[in-house]
Design a protein around this motif. Structure first.
Motif, PDB file in Angstrom:
ATOM      1  N   LEU A  84     -13.949  -4.312   5.195  1.00 42.82           N
ATOM      2  CA  LEU A  84     -12.744  -3.566   4.869  1.00 42.82           C
ATOM      3  C   LEU A  84     -11.751  -4.550   4.255  1.00 42.82           C
ATOM      4  O   LEU A  84     -11.471  -5.599   4.837  1.00 42.82           O
ATOM      5  CB  LEU A  84     -12.152  -2.924   6.126  1.00 42.82           C
ATOM      6  CG  LEU A  84     -10.978  -1.993   5.943  1.00 42.82           C
ATOM      7  CD1 LEU A  84     -11.380  -0.775   5.116  1.00 42.82           C
ATOM      8  CD2 LEU A  84     -10.424  -1.547   7.280  1.00 42.82           C
ATOM      9  N   VAL A  85     -11.254  -4.234   3.042  1.00 44.31           N
ATOM     10  CA  VAL A  85     -10.270  -5.090   2.378  1.00 44.31           C
ATOM     11  C   VAL A  85      -9.028  -4.267   2.077  1.00 44.31           C
ATOM     12  O   VAL A  85      -9.092  -3.039   1.974  1.00 44.31           O
ATOM     13  CB  VAL A  85     -10.815  -5.715   1.066  1.00 44.31           C
ATOM     14  CG1 VAL A  85     -12.012  -6.594   1.345  1.00 44.31           C
ATOM     15  CG2 VAL A  85     -11.130  -4.661   0.047  1.00 44.31           C
ATOM     16  N   GLU A  86      -7.922  -4.955   1.938  1.00 41.54           N
ATOM     17  CA  GLU A  86      -6.684  -4.276   1.542  1.00 41.54           C
ATOM     18  C   GLU A  86      -6.169  -4.918   0.258  1.00 41.54           C
ATOM     19  O   GLU A  86      -5.971  -6.134   0.195  1.00 41.54           O
ATOM     20  CB  GLU A  86      -5.620  -4.351   2.626  1.00 41.54           C
ATOM     21  CG  GLU A  86      -4.379  -3.560   2.246  1.00 41.54           C
ATOM     22  CD  GLU A  86      -3.399  -3.363   3.385  1.00 41.54           C
ATOM     23  OE1 GLU A  86      -2.397  -2.680   3.166  1.00 41.54           O
ATOM     24  OE2 GLU A  86      -3.631  -3.888   4.485  1.00 41.54           O
ATOM     25  N   ALA A  87      -5.981  -4.077  -0.749  1.00 40.72           N
ATOM     26  CA  ALA A  87      -5.438  -4.535  -2.026  1.00 40.72           C
ATOM     27  C   ALA A  87      -3.952  -4.201  -2.058  1.00 40.72           C
ATOM     28  O   ALA A  87      -3.571  -3.059  -1.812  1.00 40.72           O
ATOM     29  CB  ALA A  87      -6.165  -3.840  -3.174  1.00 40.72           C
ATOM     30  N   ARG A  88      -3.146  -5.214  -2.337  1.00 38.99           N
ATOM     31  CA  ARG A  88      -1.703  -5.009  -2.462  1.00 38.99           C
ATOM     32  C   ARG A  88      -1.266  -5.413  -3.859  1.00 38.99           C
ATOM     33  O   ARG A  88      -1.733  -6.424  -4.383  1.00 38.99           O
ATOM     34  CB  ARG A  88      -0.959  -5.848  -1.426  1.00 38.99           C
ATOM     35  CG  ARG A  88      -1.162  -5.350  -0.022  1.00 38.99           C
ATOM     36  CD  ARG A  88      -0.304  -6.152   0.955  1.00 38.99           C
ATOM     37  NE  ARG A  88      -1.018  -6.245   2.202  1.00 38.99           N
ATOM     38  CZ  ARG A  88      -1.611  -7.329   2.671  1.00 38.99           C
ATOM     39  NH1 ARG A  88      -1.527  -8.462   2.021  1.00 38.99           N
ATOM     40  NH2 ARG A  88      -2.264  -7.318   3.792  1.00 38.99           N
TER      41      ARG A  88
END
Length: 105
Positions: A84-88
């Motif tokens: 799971l990755v979070e792109a900001r």
């Protein structure tokens, strides 16, 4: 058409073009995702959507919209790899190294 009338029409068109450009929806910012690994023919899915072979994704990359995303890499005979990755917005590229592990016989 007289010159002053032509100028008026031209000014109206330029004004309309500027207004249309200002009202056009902006393209959402994306973050580059780069994935590479030991199984170039493995399948890559993002948020349950097939993207392509790992070799293709490694070469081309993927533009992720802001938010959380599940990256899955699978190949028959190997344990699946999941992250799971979070792109900001404004983040540097996300780089993932996938090391698929063979399922023992």
């Amino acid at each position: 058409m007289q010159t002053s009338a032509k100028r008026g029409v031209l000014a109206a068109l330029v004004g309309w073009s500027l207004l249309a450009a200002a009202c056009a929806p902006s393209t959402p910012a994306t973050v580059s995702l780069r994935v590479k690994g030991n199984a170039p023919d493995a399948s890559v899915t993002i948020d349950d959507m097939y993207i392509g072979a790992l070799a293709f994704v490694a070469k081309r990359g993927v533009a992720l919209p802001p938010g959380k995303h599940r990256i899955t890499v699978e190949k028959p005979g190997f344990f699946p790899w999941d992250k799971l990755v979070e792109a900001r917005e404004g983040d540097p590229p996300i780089r993932l190294e996938v090391d698929l592990v063979k399922i023992p016989d």
